[in-house]
Design an enzyme around this catalytic site. Structure first.
Site, PDB file in Angstrom:
ATOM      1  N   CYS A 127     -20.631 -50.498 108.706  1.00 13.62           N
ATOM      2  CA  CYS A 127     -20.898 -51.905 109.039  1.00 13.62           C
ATOM      3  C   CYS A 127     -19.673 -52.612 109.611  1.00 13.62           C
ATOM      4  O   CYS A 127     -19.730 -53.804 109.899  1.00 13.62           O
ATOM      5  CB  CYS A 127     -21.401 -52.652 107.806  1.00 13.62           C
ATOM      6  SG  CYS A 127     -20.117 -52.879 106.564  1.00 13.62           S
TER       7      CYS A 127
ATOM      8  N   LYS B  48     -16.858  -9.593  83.019  1.00 11.87           N
ATOM      9  CA  LYS B  48     -15.616  -9.241  83.721  1.00 11.87           C
ATOM     10  C   LYS B  48     -14.796 -10.514  83.848  1.00 11.87           C
ATOM     11  O   LYS B  48     -15.101 -11.378  84.663  1.00 11.87           O
ATOM     12  CB  LYS B  48     -15.929  -8.662  85.097  1.00 11.87           C
ATOM     13  CG  LYS B  48     -14.707  -8.164  85.836  1.00 11.87           C
ATOM     14  CD  LYS B  48     -15.117  -7.368  87.063  1.00 11.87           C
ATOM     15  CE  LYS B  48     -13.931  -6.754  87.776  1.00 11.87           C
ATOM     16  NZ  LYS B  48     -13.019  -7.712  88.349  1.00 11.87           N
TER      17      LYS B  48
ATOM     18  N   CYS C  56     -23.732 -54.204 104.285  1.00 12.42           N
ATOM     19  CA  CYS C  56     -23.517 -52.833 104.757  1.00 12.42           C
ATOM     20  C   CYS C  56     -24.788 -52.018 104.541  1.00 12.42           C
ATOM     21  O   CYS C  56     -25.271 -51.881 103.410  1.00 12.42           O
ATOM     22  CB  CYS C  56     -22.351 -52.216 103.992  1.00 12.42           C
ATOM     23  SG  CYS C  56     -22.078 -50.493 104.421  1.00 12.42           S
TER      24      CYS C  56
ATOM     25  N   CYS D 280     -15.061 -50.222 107.694  1.00 14.15           N
ATOM     26  CA  CYS D 280     -16.210 -49.438 107.229  1.00 14.15           C
ATOM     27  C   CYS D 280     -16.879 -48.730 108.412  1.00 14.15           C
ATOM     28  O   CYS D 280     -17.229 -49.383 109.409  1.00 14.15           O
ATOM     29  CB  CYS D 280     -17.220 -50.341 106.536  1.00 14.15           C
ATOM     30  SG  CYS D 280     -18.738 -49.456 106.124  1.00 14.15           S
TER      31      CYS D 280
ATOM     32  N   CYS E 248     -15.691 -50.323 101.061  1.00 16.86           N
ATOM     33  CA  CYS E 248     -16.148 -51.250 102.084  1.00 16.86           C
ATOM     34  C   CYS E 248     -16.473 -52.562 101.375  1.00 16.86           C
ATOM     35  O   CYS E 248     -17.136 -52.571 100.342  1.00 16.86           O
ATOM     36  CB  CYS E 248     -17.395 -50.671 102.751  1.00 16.86           C
ATOM     37  SG  CYS E 248     -18.432 -51.922 103.508  1.00 16.86           S
TER      38      CYS E 248
ATOM     39  N   TYR F 124     -10.164  -5.057  76.351  1.00 16.77           N
ATOM     40  CA  TYR F 124     -11.365  -4.318  76.741  1.00 16.77           C
ATOM     41  C   TYR F 124     -11.225  -2.807  76.728  1.00 16.77           C
ATOM     42  O   TYR F 124     -12.176  -2.107  77.024  1.00 16.77           O
ATOM     43  CB  TYR F 124     -11.897  -4.794  78.095  1.00 16.77           C
ATOM     44  CG  TYR F 124     -10.878  -4.828  79.220  1.00 16.77           C
ATOM     45  CD1 TYR F 124     -10.276  -3.679  79.687  1.00 16.77           C
ATOM     46  CD2 TYR F 124     -10.547  -6.043  79.819  1.00 16.77           C
ATOM     47  CE1 TYR F 124      -9.364  -3.718  80.719  1.00 16.77           C
ATOM     48  CE2 TYR F 124      -9.637  -6.097  80.855  1.00 16.77           C
ATOM     49  CZ  TYR F 124      -9.045  -4.926  81.303  1.00 16.77           C
ATOM     50  OH  TYR F 124      -8.134  -4.969  82.317  1.00 16.77           O
TER      51      TYR F 124
ATOM     52  N   GLU G  77     -19.989  -5.860  79.284  1.00 17.93           N
ATOM     53  CA  GLU G  77     -18.964  -6.871  78.962  1.00 17.93           C
ATOM     54  C   GLU G  77     -18.768  -7.789  80.156  1.00 17.93           C
ATOM     55  O   GLU G  77     -18.762  -7.330  81.288  1.00 17.93           O
ATOM     56  CB  GLU G  77     -17.594  -6.208  78.720  1.00 17.93           C
ATOM     57  CG  GLU G  77     -17.571  -5.198  77.636  1.00 17.93           C
ATOM     58  CD  GLU G  77     -16.345  -4.283  77.743  1.00 17.93           C
ATOM     59  OE1 GLU G  77     -15.386  -4.611  78.472  1.00 17.93           O
ATOM     60  OE2 GLU G  77     -16.375  -3.231  77.094  1.00 17.93           O
TER      61      GLU G  77
ATOM     62  N   ASP H  62     -11.989 -13.072  84.799  1.00 20.70           N
ATOM     63  CA  ASP H  62     -11.228 -13.214  86.034  1.00 20.70           C
ATOM     64  C   ASP H  62      -9.816 -13.676  85.699  1.00 20.70           C
ATOM     65  O   ASP H  62      -9.500 -14.857  85.737  1.00 20.70           O
ATOM     66  CB  ASP H  62     -11.936 -14.231  86.939  1.00 20.70           C
ATOM     67  CG  ASP H  62     -11.527 -14.059  88.380  1.00 20.70           C
ATOM     68  OD1 ASP H  62     -10.804 -13.082  88.673  1.00 20.70           O
ATOM     69  OD2 ASP H  62     -11.915 -14.899  89.203  1.00 20.70           O
TER      70      ASP H  62
ATOM     71  N   LYS I  94     -20.660  -7.381  90.557  1.00 22.90           N
ATOM     72  CA  LYS I  94     -20.055  -8.680  90.856  1.00 22.90           C
ATOM     73  C   LYS I  94     -21.125  -9.771  90.992  1.00 22.90           C
ATOM     74  O   LYS I  94     -22.222  -9.529  91.479  1.00 22.90           O
ATOM     75  CB  LYS I  94     -19.268  -8.595  92.184  1.00 22.90           C
ATOM     76  CG  LYS I  94     -18.173  -7.554  92.187  1.00 22.90           C
ATOM     77  CD  LYS I  94     -17.052  -7.846  91.220  1.00 22.90           C
ATOM     78  CE  LYS I  94     -16.100  -8.884  91.739  1.00 22.90           C
ATOM     79  NZ  LYS I  94     -15.045  -8.395  92.600  1.00 22.90           N
TER      80      LYS I  94
HETATM   81  S1  IVH Z   1     -12.264  -1.981  82.318  1.00 19.01           S
HETATM   82  C1  IVH Z   1     -11.103   1.976  83.658  1.00 19.01           C
HETATM   83  N1  IVH Z   1     -13.326  -4.192  81.404  1.00 19.01           N
HETATM   84  O1  IVH Z   1     -11.267  -5.792  86.287  1.00 19.01           O
HETATM   85  C2  IVH Z   1     -11.474   0.639  83.231  1.00 19.01           C
HETATM   86  N2  IVH Z   1     -11.873  -4.341  83.268  1.00 19.01           N
HETATM   87  O2  IVH Z   1     -11.539  -4.208  88.880  1.00 19.01           O
HETATM   88  C3  IVH Z   1     -10.697  -0.406  83.860  1.00 19.01           C
HETATM   89  N3  IVH Z   1     -11.501  -6.614  84.072  1.00 19.01           N
HETATM   90  O3  IVH Z   1      -8.096  -4.366  86.558  1.00 19.01           O
HETATM   91  C4  IVH Z   1     -10.905  -1.754  83.412  1.00 19.01           C
HETATM   92  N4  IVH Z   1     -12.753  -7.629  82.578  1.00 19.01           N
HETATM   93  O4  IVH Z   1      -8.318  -6.484  85.172  1.00 19.01           O
HETATM   94  C5  IVH Z   1     -12.518  -3.643  82.324  1.00 19.01           C
HETATM   95  N5  IVH Z   1     -14.296  -6.067  80.464  1.00 19.01           N
HETATM   96  C6  IVH Z   1     -13.507  -5.523  81.377  1.00 19.01           C
HETATM   97  C7  IVH Z   1     -12.827  -6.303  82.335  1.00 19.01           C
HETATM   98  C8  IVH Z   1     -12.029  -5.667  83.283  1.00 19.01           C
HETATM   99  C9  IVH Z   1     -11.945  -7.781  83.621  1.00 19.01           C
HETATM  100  C10 IVH Z   1     -10.611  -6.453  85.237  1.00 19.01           C
HETATM  101  C11 IVH Z   1      -9.395  -5.636  84.959  1.00 19.01           C
HETATM  102  C12 IVH Z   1      -9.350  -4.543  85.991  1.00 19.01           C
HETATM  103  C13 IVH Z   1     -10.321  -5.050  87.002  1.00 19.01           C
HETATM  104  C14 IVH Z   1     -10.980  -3.855  87.670  1.00 19.01           C
END
Ligand code: IVH
Length: 677
Positions: free
Chosen positions: A414, A118, A435, A411, A429, A228, A116, A120, A317
């Site tokens: 020039c 992640k 120039c 400028c 300018c 999630y 999945e 932000d 990451k």
């Molecule tokens: S699972 C035990 N799934 O990442 C499982 N976390 O560093 C815990 N996050 O605090 C989380 N997308 O805020 C999970 N698809 C995803 C996620 C996700 C973002 C964030 C979440 C968590 C942090 C962990």
């Protein structure tokens, strides 16, 4: 007394509104225009106002924002909200997989992993009791967080009541609340327009929006929630696999990530990571990595967790898109149109996968907004292949000898006067072709691939030619002498021959390319093509009055004015004469009226990322077939071409029932019409 009819109508309206909401926010597939949703909502508000006994906490009218709180209550998480261990490369992933297999007592094997994005944003817990949203809370330290129920209720993708049946009587759902990129841009535009400080990134904006004590403020922020996992579950039964649970959540009305996928084995995890890294910039939200989870719950249980992170999941990451570094100096660059851009010279820093030592500061307003000084520690952001930019200043790290950034009054190249046009944040300018910086930029543009396409005339060579006084304007390119070129650094006889041959080849061009190559302000490729098609030849274009220019597709008063200024300028027209005397030529075009062309009378909109041709090419091709190409969707839109990352325009088109095609279908259409791509 509430009549039975009224009560039934209220119930029917609530169900209808929930259905619309589900279609829009969970399925991404709205079935009715916004106006219909608003009508139902207003009717429900009227009925509820007529008799307060009809009001319920899970009514869709209760999203708009309750009264402000004085502080957030603390809540404890019965099942702690864990965090994730990080992996930074494939080797870390291989180790992770090996640890799991050995714990499970297996030498080798191919485990099922759920993959999945992640997101932000901010981790949030939603507690549903008998299907009704009872509480929303932040993660806090994992054991206790803050009660933000009032705020989460305002988020349309958070159902106030679960749909369908079969959900456990107590069900805690966890996920991320975030601001999509487009919502973030919109919010910042509003902030700038109101003279407020914009948010640094979508994550900060989401956090700030959720931390509002007044939920009416949160209600104005276009937040979304994506789920999630589950936390506390009492009663009922859930499936055996993580992704099946998420699928159930979707059935119950919660949004889950559409990129989620199940793969077998750790190599396939790597392939998923690579494929998402490519898609990352086109996604409508920010992600900072990929989460991989052992899919089978029984195995998750056997693996357990250590020090606040599960053994069965890991976050791989992406390279960080933001880093801190020192602002060593600020230099001022002069562009083709004289615009002066401050450029930050930075202590080199690795960010977004590359080493960055320069970043744009845009203009003087931006410097003021950032409050930056030379010597400051600044935050740099580089997302995808976007130009790195300075997003904020870490004022707490400001050294005693930090120096103010002073915008030049003349400028820097020039020494001509500098002017700031009304309503413009940019200083320019006024030197024009006097120039050297503007001359160099104009020559580079003229020689570029999409203009005259002069191979071998690189930036360094242009610098040398101008600095040595060998080139006054683009016309001079065609009178360059072999001997003087041979005297230049790094120019052997082979490179000189190649350059002269390329210059010779470039003399046979097309009218649209020539118009574009002149670098007239605001005249890009698509405008050049429109002008060429409209007037057919250069003489007719030059003779056109402002009102005739305004008849050309997509040309407004500003561009018409720039065109007239160019044609009325003696210096500019001397350059054109020089070029024509040097032998530049192109075939005239048949003056096209859209009538009779296959897409005549149609208005198209192009949105999202087009992989193989880019939006401006798509636009030019459509215009060549007689279509008008507009910037926004309305009832008059005939068709929309949508690529990945398409947002509100696509949503609006779907609402209005306008036909949407993808890039492949556009290419098929262009092929059918004999357009060579
Ligand atoms: S699972 C035990 N799934 O990442 C499982 N976390 O560093 C815990 N996050 O605090 C989380 N997308 O805020 C999970 N698809 C995803 C996620 C996700 C973002 C964030 C979440 C968590 C942090 C962990």
């Amino acid at each position: 007394m509430v009549s039975r009819e009224m009560a039934l109508e209220v119930e029917a309206l609530r169900e209808q509104l929930e259905e619309y909401n589900y279609q829009y926010h969970v399925l991404d597939d709205p079935s009715v225009p916004d106006a219909e949703y608003d009508r139902c909502l207003r009717r429900l508000l009227t009925l509820e106002a007529a008799d307060s006994s009809l009001l319920r906490a899970d009514s869709p009218t209760q999203r708009v924002g309750a009264s402000p709180l004085s502080h957030f209550q603390s809540v404890s998480h019965e099942v702690p909200m864990l965090s994730l261990e990080n992996a930074f490369d494939n080797q870390d992933m291989v180790e992770f997989n090996r640890r799991i297999l050995s714990r499970l007592g297996e030498e080798a094997g191919s485990l099922e992993y759920a993959c999945e994005p992640k997101l932000d944003g901010i981790a949030v817990s939603l507690l549903y009791v008998d299907g009704v949203l009872e509480r929303g809370a932040t993660r806090g330290d994992g054991r206790s967080g803050e009660d933000i129920s009032q705020n989460v209720r305002t988020i349309p993708s958070v159902p106030l009541r679960l749909r369908g049946s079969g959900f456990p009587p107590v069900l805690e759902v966890r996920g991320e609340i975030y601001l999509p990129k487009e919502g973030f841009e919109r919010l910042n535009e509003l902030a700038r327009a109101a003279g407020e400080k914009p948010f640094v990134n979508p994550r900060n904006a989401a956090a700030g929006s959720l931390r509002q004590l007044d939920p009416r403020v949160t209600a104005t922020r276009p937040l979304e929630m994506c789920c999630y996992s589950v936390g506390l579950v009492k009663g009922g039964e859930l499936p055996e696999r993580h992704v099946e649970i998420l699928q159930k959540l979707k059935e119950w009305g919660l949004r889950i990530n559409s990129q989620m996928q199940v793969v077998n084995g750790i190599e396939a995890c790597d392939a998923y990571y690579e494929s998402l890294a490519v898609k990352r910039d086109a996604l409508p939200y920010d992600i900072d990595g990929i989460v991989f989870k052992v899919n089978i719950l029984a195995l998750q249980e056997r693996l357990g967790w250590v020090s606040r992170a599960p053994r069965w999941a890991i976050a791989r990451k992406f390279p960080a898109q933001e880093e801190m570094t020192e602002l060593v100096n600020v230099e001022f660059q002069v562009g083709r149109t004289g615009a002066i851009t401050p450029v930050a010279r930075l202590k080199p820093v690795f960010v977004g996968g590359v080493t960055v030592s320069n970043a744009t500061l845009h203009n003087s307003d931006e410097i003021e907004r950032l409050g930056a000084c030379i010597g400051d520690t600044v935050v740099i952001r580089r997302a995808g292949d976007v130009i790195p930019k300075v997003v904020s200043v870490v004022t707490s790290k400001r050294p005693g000898d930090a120096e103010a950034i002073i915008f030049p009054r003349r400028c820097p190249v020039c020494n001509s006067e500098v002017e700031r046009e009304a309503d413009e944040a940019i200083y320019r300018c006024l030197g024009g072709l006097v120039c050297a910086a503007q001359r160099k930029a104009a020559i580079r543009h003229f020689a570029s691939r999409r203009a005259m396409d002069i191979e071998g005339l690189g930036d360094k060579l242009v610098d040398q030619l101008v600095d040595e006084g060998l080139l006054e304007s683009v016309a001079g390119l065609y009178t360059l002498k072999r001997e003087s070129l041979l005297d230049l650094e790094r120019m052997g006889s082979k490179s000189v021959d190649n350059l002269l041959a390329a210059l010779e080849r470039s003399k046979h061009t097309t009218l649209p390319r020539f118009i574009f190559a002149l670098g007239i302000r605001e005249v890009g490729e698509a405008t050049a093509l429109n002008l060429a098609n409209h007037f057919g030849n250069w003489e007719a274009l030059v003779a056109a009055s402002e009102s005739e220019l305004l008849k050309v597709d997509d040309i407004g008063p500003i561009v018409a004015d720039h065109l007239r200024q160019f044609f009325d300028s003696r210096t500019s027209m001397d350059v054109v004469t020089g070029l024509r005397e040097a032998g530049l030529q192109w075939p005239n075009l048949a003056v096209q009226s859209a009538e009779g062309l296959p897409l005549a009378g149609q208005t198209w909109v192009v949105t999202g990322k087009l992989e193989s041709m880019g939006r401006s090419d798509a636009k030019a091709h459509l215009q060549a077939l007689g279509a008008k190409v507009a910037g926004s969707v309305s009832a008059n839109t005939s068709k929309i071409v949508a690529g990945p990352g398409a947002g509100s325009k696509l949503a609006r088109a779907t609402q209005l029932g306008i036909e949407v095609i993808d890039e492949a279908a556009l290419i098929a259409l262009l092929n059918r019409e004999g357009v060579s791509l």
